[in-house]
Enzyme design. Structure first.
Site, mmCIF file in Angstrom:
data_model
loop_
_atom_site.group_PDB
_atom_site.id
_atom_site.type_symbol
_atom_site.label_atom_id
_atom_site.label_comp_id
_atom_site.label_asym_id
_atom_site.label_seq_id
_atom_site.Cartn_x
_atom_site.Cartn_y
_atom_site.Cartn_z
ATOM 1 N N HIS A 162 3.184 2.443 2.015
ATOM 2 C CA HIS A 162 3.586 3.127 3.239
ATOM 3 C C HIS A 162 4.376 2.143 4.106
ATOM 4 O O HIS A 162 4.430 0.948 3.826
ATOM 5 C CB HIS A 162 2.397 3.733 3.989
ATOM 6 C CG HIS A 162 1.356 2.755 4.419
ATOM 7 N ND1 HIS A 162 0.099 3.122 4.819
ATOM 8 C CD2 HIS A 162 1.378 1.407 4.508
ATOM 9 C CE1 HIS A 162 -0.598 2.069 5.147
ATOM 10 N NE2 HIS A 162 0.153 1.011 4.964
ATOM 11 N N CYS A 183 3.774 7.016 7.863
ATOM 12 C CA CYS A 183 5.195 7.260 7.634
ATOM 13 C C CYS A 183 5.554 6.895 6.201
ATOM 14 O O CYS A 183 5.174 5.819 5.708
ATOM 15 C CB CYS A 183 6.021 6.435 8.617
ATOM 16 S SG CYS A 183 7.791 6.782 8.555
ATOM 17 N N ASN A 240 0.810 -1.211 0.000
ATOM 18 C CA ASN A 240 0.000 0.000 0.000
ATOM 19 C C ASN A 240 0.849 1.268 0.000
ATOM 20 O O ASN A 240 0.350 2.361 0.247
ATOM 21 C CB ASN A 240 -0.942 0.007 1.206
ATOM 22 C CG ASN A 240 -2.058 -1.006 1.052
ATOM 23 O OD1 ASN A 240 -2.495 -1.298 -0.056
ATOM 24 N ND2 ASN A 240 -2.505 -1.569 2.161
#
Length: 389
Positions: free
Chosen positions: A279, A314, A277
């Site tokens: 991340h 993040c 995804n």
């Protein structure tokens, strides 16, 4: 001669016949009233021939479809990976179990699985469960509707308790299930057992999976369409890995406001830390917590519980600072493991070998909070001879 589409039959390797009722229905659309159905099997295909013997001008309709393995959940056309996994739905179809061998590269210096290994196994089961149900073939448990709307799941809170770490070559069995959680998302729970003895080794809950738009990265409510896709596979009665009202999975985590006692600055995500995804995978945060732990604790203790509150996503090029400080141990701790509803270890009052810490991950520079957490540690046990090399 009239031909019926291959999709008009439902074939299974566990069955020696085509769906005769469906064939008859389709054939009669073309005026056939009296049918004779013959079946031939060759390699991985079944050939069905339907003949109309009601008139002199008879016809036959050959129907050929590929035979595909049928699983416990009713899905067909499963991949080789699915067939080779040591996992399946439970008898009621409302939870999923999978077995794993602890590999040599998944253990630490004491030859037992690391907490990251445990977290990765939980994540693997969480991904394989929806695939076994047939509605998720990519991403982390995304449904058909979610993929159309470019929605993905994101973890908001994770809590893991480990009562006993499996050793190298041990076989563990992980069971998992999910439930609806209001309008904001779903909850998923896990139980980890020693496959040979069925001893409960640990429990975990992701008490809040929320929905995020893959492009805008904004949170969205779970729509009725998505909820319907999930609800049929949820336990009929609430089933929680940590059912008590007062347990570590619900305990609020205070933010480290003052200067932390231990810090590790300048941590950068590796390319391998990114998931499908785009991340940073949630398991990476556990490693960042441990980077700022004092070495004497790592050497003499083992992690018993870890709770993570995910505050901000993040990205690959972010630079992270990890901060850790001791947290005073409460007078009483959660109850000793008791049956199927037990939680972590015995009361810690007066135990000098027990300790707990608060953690904070934030972006270097602007100090924006990424994640806060709590870890609880117990004295390392002496491993028996059966787990030595």
């Amino acid at each position: 001669m009239m031909l019926l589409a291959p999709s008009s039959t439902s074939l299974s390797s566990s069955s020696s016949s085509c769906n005769a009722a469906l064939i008859r229905k389709e054939c009669r659309l073309f005026g056939a009233s009296r049918l004779t159905i013959s079946i031939r099997r060759q390699n991985d295909a079944v050939s069905c021939e339907a003949a109309d013997s009601s008139s002199a001008s008879s016809w036959t309709a050959p129907i050929v479809a590929e035979t595909k393995e049928k699983d416990a959940g009713g899905g067909v056309g499963k991949s080789a990976a699915y067939r080779l996994r040591q996992g399946s739905l439970t008898e009621d179809g409302l939870s999923y179990k999978e077995k794993f061998i602890v590999r040599c590269y998944e253990v630490g210096t004491n030859k037992t699985a690391t907490v990251e290994t445990i977290a990765n196994l939980l994540q693997e089961v969480a991904c394989n469960h929806p695939q076994s149900l047939g509605f998720s073939t990519d991403g982390f448990g995304t449904t058909t509707t979610m993929r159309k709307l470019h929605l993905i799941w994101a973890t908001a809170r994770m809590h893991i308790e480990i009562y006993k770490y499996p050793a190298w070559s041990d076989v563990v069995e992980v069971e998992s299930w999910f439930e609806s959680k209001g309008e904001i998302g779903i909850r998923r729970d896990w139980i980890l057992k020693d496959y040979a003895t069925q001893e409960v080794l640990g429990r975990a809950t992701s008490s809040k999976f929320v929905m995020m738009n893959q492009h805008t990265r904004r949170l969205e409510k779970v729509s009725d369409d998505v909820r319907k896709e999930y609800l049929g596979f949820c336990p009929r009665k609430p089933r929680l890995a940590f059912p008590e009202e007062k347990n570590g999975s619900l305990k609020k985590i205070a933010k480290l406001e003052d200067a932390a006692q231990y810090s590790r600055q300048g941590l950068v995500p590796r390319r391998a830390d990114l998931d499908m995804n785009q991340h940073v995978n949630n398991v990476a945060y556990i490693g960042w917590f441990l980077e700022s732990m004092p070495q004497e604790i790592i050497d003499n203790h083992e992690l018993e519980t870890i709770t993570l509150d995910y505050k901000r996503e993040c990205q690959q090029h972010d630079v992270i600072d990890s901060h850790t400080s001791p947290e005073p141990v409460e007078d009483t701790k959660v109850s000793e493991l008791n049956g199927s509803n037990g939680t972590a270890a015995a009361a810690a009052e007066g135990k000098e070998d027990y300790c707990q810490f608060l953690h904070l991950l934030r972006l270097s520079g602007d100090g924006l909070e990424i994640n806060r957490g709590r870890t609880e540690w117990r004295k390392k046990p002496t491993r028996d001879a059966n787990h030595s090399v």
